[in-house]
Design a protein around this motif. Structure first.
Motif, PDB file in Angstrom:
ATOM      1  N   TYR A   1       3.837 -18.064  14.617  1.00 38.58           N
ATOM      2  CA  TYR A   1       2.738 -18.659  13.856  1.00 38.58           C
ATOM      3  C   TYR A   1       2.608 -18.014  12.482  1.00 38.58           C
ATOM      4  CZ  TYR A   1       1.582 -21.020  18.184  1.00 38.58           C
ATOM      5  OH  TYR A   1       1.642 -21.796  19.311  1.00 38.58           O
ATOM      6  N   GLN A   2       2.894 -16.730  12.405  1.00 40.86           N
ATOM      7  CA  GLN A   2       2.868 -16.034  11.117  1.00 40.86           C
ATOM      8  C   GLN A   2       3.965 -16.579  10.205  1.00 40.86           C
ATOM      9  OE1 GLN A   2       0.634 -13.817  10.005  1.00 40.86           O
ATOM     10  NE2 GLN A   2       1.685 -13.725   8.051  1.00 40.86           N
ATOM     11  N   ARG A   3       5.151 -16.802  10.746  1.00 44.12           N
ATOM     12  CA  ARG A   3       6.252 -17.372   9.963  1.00 44.12           C
ATOM     13  C   ARG A   3       5.883 -18.753   9.426  1.00 44.12           C
ATOM     14  NH1 ARG A   3      10.480 -14.983  13.776  1.00 44.12           N
ATOM     15  NH2 ARG A   3      11.404 -13.380  12.463  1.00 44.12           N
ATOM     16  N   LEU A   4       5.278 -19.568  10.305  1.00 42.77           N
ATOM     17  CA  LEU A   4       4.849 -20.900   9.874  1.00 42.77           C
ATOM     18  C   LEU A   4       3.813 -20.799   8.758  1.00 42.77           C
ATOM     19  CD1 LEU A   4       4.631 -22.685  13.321  1.00 42.77           C
ATOM     20  CD2 LEU A   4       6.033 -23.427  11.392  1.00 42.77           C
ATOM     21  N   GLN A   5       2.875 -19.903   8.919  1.00 37.34           N
ATOM     22  CA  GLN A   5       1.834 -19.737   7.912  1.00 37.34           C
ATOM     23  C   GLN A   5       2.437 -19.314   6.571  1.00 37.34           C
ATOM     24  OE1 GLN A   5      -1.190 -16.933   9.092  1.00 37.34           O
ATOM     25  NE2 GLN A   5      -2.723 -17.943   7.841  1.00 37.34           N
ATOM     26  N   GLU A   6       3.382 -18.405   6.593  1.00 36.54           N
ATOM     27  CA  GLU A   6       4.046 -17.963   5.368  1.00 36.54           C
ATOM     28  C   GLU A   6       4.829 -19.107   4.729  1.00 36.54           C
ATOM     29  OE1 GLU A   6       6.403 -14.605   6.576  1.00 36.54           O
ATOM     30  OE2 GLU A   6       4.630 -13.354   6.906  1.00 36.54           O
ATOM     31  N   PHE A   7       5.501 -19.888   5.572  1.00 28.90           N
ATOM     32  CA  PHE A   7       6.265 -21.030   5.068  1.00 28.90           C
ATOM     33  C   PHE A   7       5.333 -22.021   4.374  1.00 28.90           C
ATOM     34  CE2 PHE A   7       7.913 -25.320   5.471  1.00 28.90           C
ATOM     35  CZ  PHE A   7       9.209 -25.188   5.002  1.00 28.90           C
ATOM     36  N   PHE A   8       4.221 -22.356   5.021  1.00 30.86           N
ATOM     37  CA  PHE A   8       3.289 -23.323   4.451  1.00 30.86           C
ATOM     38  C   PHE A   8       2.548 -22.767   3.236  1.00 30.86           C
ATOM     39  CE2 PHE A   8       3.397 -25.510   8.730  1.00 30.86           C
ATOM     40  CZ  PHE A   8       4.135 -26.590   8.265  1.00 30.86           C
ATOM     41  N   SER A   9       2.391 -21.462   3.156  1.00 34.47           N
ATOM     42  CA  SER A   9       1.809 -20.867   1.955  1.00 34.47           C
ATOM     43  C   SER A   9       2.739 -21.079   0.763  1.00 34.47           C
ATOM     44  CB  SER A   9       1.582 -19.371   2.141  1.00 34.47           C
ATOM     45  OG  SER A   9       0.570 -19.143   3.067  1.00 34.47           O
ATOM     46  N   LYS A  10       4.019 -20.945   1.031  1.00 31.95           N
ATOM     47  CA  LYS A  10       5.020 -21.109  -0.022  1.00 31.95           C
ATOM     48  C   LYS A  10       5.257 -22.583  -0.356  1.00 31.95           C
ATOM     49  CE  LYS A  10       9.664 -19.562  -1.226  1.00 31.95           C
ATOM     50  NZ  LYS A  10      10.840 -18.843  -0.757  1.00 31.95           N
ATOM     51  N   HIS A  11       5.202 -23.426   0.651  1.00 28.94           N
ATOM     52  CA  HIS A  11       5.496 -24.854   0.491  1.00 28.94           C
ATOM     53  C   HIS A  11       4.302 -25.678   0.972  1.00 28.94           C
ATOM     54  CE1 HIS A  11       9.635 -23.746  -0.309  1.00 28.94           C
ATOM     55  NE2 HIS A  11       9.622 -23.028   0.790  1.00 28.94           N
ATOM     56  N   SER A  12       3.186 -25.518   0.312  1.00 27.44           N
ATOM     57  CA  SER A  12       1.935 -26.140   0.764  1.00 27.44           C
ATOM     58  C   SER A  12       2.010 -27.662   0.814  1.00 27.44           C
ATOM     59  CB  SER A  12       0.777 -25.694  -0.115  1.00 27.44           C
ATOM     60  OG  SER A  12       1.034 -26.034  -1.460  1.00 27.44           O
ATOM     61  N   GLN A  13       2.817 -28.274  -0.035  1.00 28.63           N
ATOM     62  CA  GLN A  13       2.911 -29.733  -0.033  1.00 28.63           C
ATOM     63  C   GLN A  13       3.443 -30.266   1.295  1.00 28.63           C
ATOM     64  OE1 GLN A  13       5.039 -27.692  -1.553  1.00 28.63           O
ATOM     65  NE2 GLN A  13       7.065 -28.574  -1.722  1.00 28.63           N
ATOM     66  N   TYR A  14       4.223 -29.480   2.017  1.00 33.17           N
ATOM     67  CA  TYR A  14       4.786 -29.941   3.289  1.00 33.17           C
ATOM     68  C   TYR A  14       3.784 -29.842   4.431  1.00 33.17           C
ATOM     69  CZ  TYR A  14       9.300 -30.834   1.346  1.00 33.17           C
ATOM     70  OH  TYR A  14      10.318 -31.390   0.611  1.00 33.17           O
ATOM     71  N   LYS A  15       2.848 -28.942   4.335  1.00 30.82           N
ATOM     72  CA  LYS A  15       1.860 -28.808   5.406  1.00 30.82           C
ATOM     73  C   LYS A  15       1.086 -30.114   5.564  1.00 30.82           C
ATOM     74  CE  LYS A  15      -1.741 -25.884   7.248  1.00 30.82           C
ATOM     75  NZ  LYS A  15      -2.450 -24.621   7.139  1.00 30.82           N
ATOM     76  N   LYS A  16       0.633 -30.658   4.458  1.00 27.74           N
ATOM     77  CA  LYS A  16      -0.137 -31.903   4.507  1.00 27.74           C
ATOM     78  C   LYS A  16       0.726 -33.062   4.976  1.00 27.74           C
ATOM     79  CE  LYS A  16      -3.018 -34.935   1.756  1.00 27.74           C
ATOM     80  NZ  LYS A  16      -3.496 -35.299   0.442  1.00 27.74           N
ATOM     81  N   ILE A  17       1.926 -33.176   4.447  1.00 26.18           N
ATOM     82  CA  ILE A  17       2.826 -34.277   4.810  1.00 26.18           C
ATOM     83  C   ILE A  17       3.159 -34.242   6.291  1.00 26.18           C
ATOM     84  CG2 ILE A  17       5.163 -35.198   4.492  1.00 26.18           C
ATOM     85  CD1 ILE A  17       4.947 -34.221   1.549  1.00 26.18           C
ATOM     86  N   VAL A  18       3.499 -33.060   6.790  1.00 23.41           N
ATOM     87  CA  VAL A  18       3.860 -32.926   8.207  1.00 23.41           C
ATOM     88  C   VAL A  18       2.640 -33.160   9.083  1.00 23.41           C
ATOM     89  CG1 VAL A  18       4.712 -31.338   9.963  1.00 23.41           C
ATOM     90  CG2 VAL A  18       5.857 -31.458   7.765  1.00 23.41           C
ATOM     91  N   ALA A  19       1.496 -32.608   8.690  1.00 23.70           N
ATOM     92  CA  ALA A  19       0.269 -32.792   9.469  1.00 23.70           C
ATOM     93  C   ALA A  19      -0.105 -34.259   9.563  1.00 23.70           C
ATOM     94  CB  ALA A  19      -0.868 -31.989   8.857  1.00 23.70           C
TER      95      ALA A  19
END
Length: 132
Positions: free
Chosen positions: A109-127
């Motif tokens: 979950y920490q890795r995912l959080q770091e990834f989405f911090s770096k690539h925030s545009q993908y968090k919304k798209i994937v969600a």
């Protein structure tokens, strides 16, 4: 020849304009790469795209890595490569979704959080596409 030397050789051959020989050397490197070691396939993908301008082969390498890896770290590395090389957004989103589904512990979950911090545009798209 050491594995890393293949990529130096490919770059030099491509720079000289000997694309056929560069591709032969890169295919030889692929034979020695281990699909479950993501870095090997990422290096092949980068060489195909940057040195040989062959995006289809670059995507093929990343798809092969994706098929042979199911842990969060590997899937996020593949996703990041898709993003960095500006390749196949649909495949990138699929890979991110796989990583999200594979997460089982705090480290994941920490890795995912770091990834989405770096690539925030993908968090919304994937969600949005997964209704998370």
């Amino acid at each position: 020849m050491r594995f890393s030397e293949y990529f130096v050789q490919v770059a030099l051959l491509a720079e000289k304009g000997d694309v056929v020989e560069a591709e032969r050397v890169l295919r030889e490197a692929e034979k020695y790469s281990l699909p479950f070691i993501v870095t090997h396939m990422v290096l092949c993908a980068r060489a195909y795209l940057v040195d040989l301008h062959a995006p289809d082969n670059a995507i093929r390498c990343l798809l092969e890595a994706e098929c042979n890896n199911s842990d969060v770290r590997s899937l996020l590395e593949i996703s990041e490569t898709y993003i960095e090389l500006a390749l196949h957004e649909t495949a990138c989103k699929r890979c991110i979704k796989k990583a999200m589904l594979a997460a089982t512990d705090e480290e994941d979950y920490q890795r995912l959080q770091e990834f989405f911090s770096k690539h925030s545009q993908y968090k919304k798209i994937v969600a949005e596409s997964t209704n998370v």
